[in-house]
Design a protein around this motif. Structure first.
Motif: not given
Length: 116
Positions: A43, A61, A64-65, A68, A97-98, A100-102, A104-105
């Motif tokens: 990533q 990271y 966030l994991v 999640n 999660t897909t 908000w992960n984007y 967040g990343y």
């Protein structure tokens, strides 16, 4: 990247447990954390090509994991408690999660380099 993480996690778990005969209690977290580390590097280096520091990115990271994991557990168990199939909750959790992960990343963990 998620598909790669799954393949590494599943494949390594298979190798460690089924071929090398390491107990699941050890093989499972080794496989998970290996895929977690690989995904973080991919990533950072490929998807978002950030200039952010490795340490701060890794801490964010990881946070966030962990978030999640708790969010997914809450959604899956909450949906199950409502009498719906747990798989519906899992689907909702993955979709959420897909998304908000984007963000967040992109903007928190691996922000774009600042223009001078």
């Amino acid at each position: 990247m998620g598909g790669v993480a799954f393949l590494v996690d599943f494949g390594l778990l298979f190798v460690l447990h089924d071929l090398v005969h390491i107990d699941l209690v050890i093989a499972t977290p080794v496989a998970f954390f290996t895929s977690f580390a690989l995904t973080f590097v991919m990533q950072r280096a490929i998807t978002f090509q950030t200039g952010a520091g490795w340490g701060s990115s890794a801490v964010k990271y990881t946070a966030l994991v962990i978030f999640n994991a708790f969010a997914t557990t809450a959604v899956v168990t909450g949906i199950d408690a409502l009498g719906w199939p747990w798989a519906v909750g899992k689907g909702i959790a993955v979709a959420s999660t897909t998304v908000w992960n984007y963000f967040g990343y992109r903007y928190w963990i691996f922000p774009p380099a600042r223009s001078e």
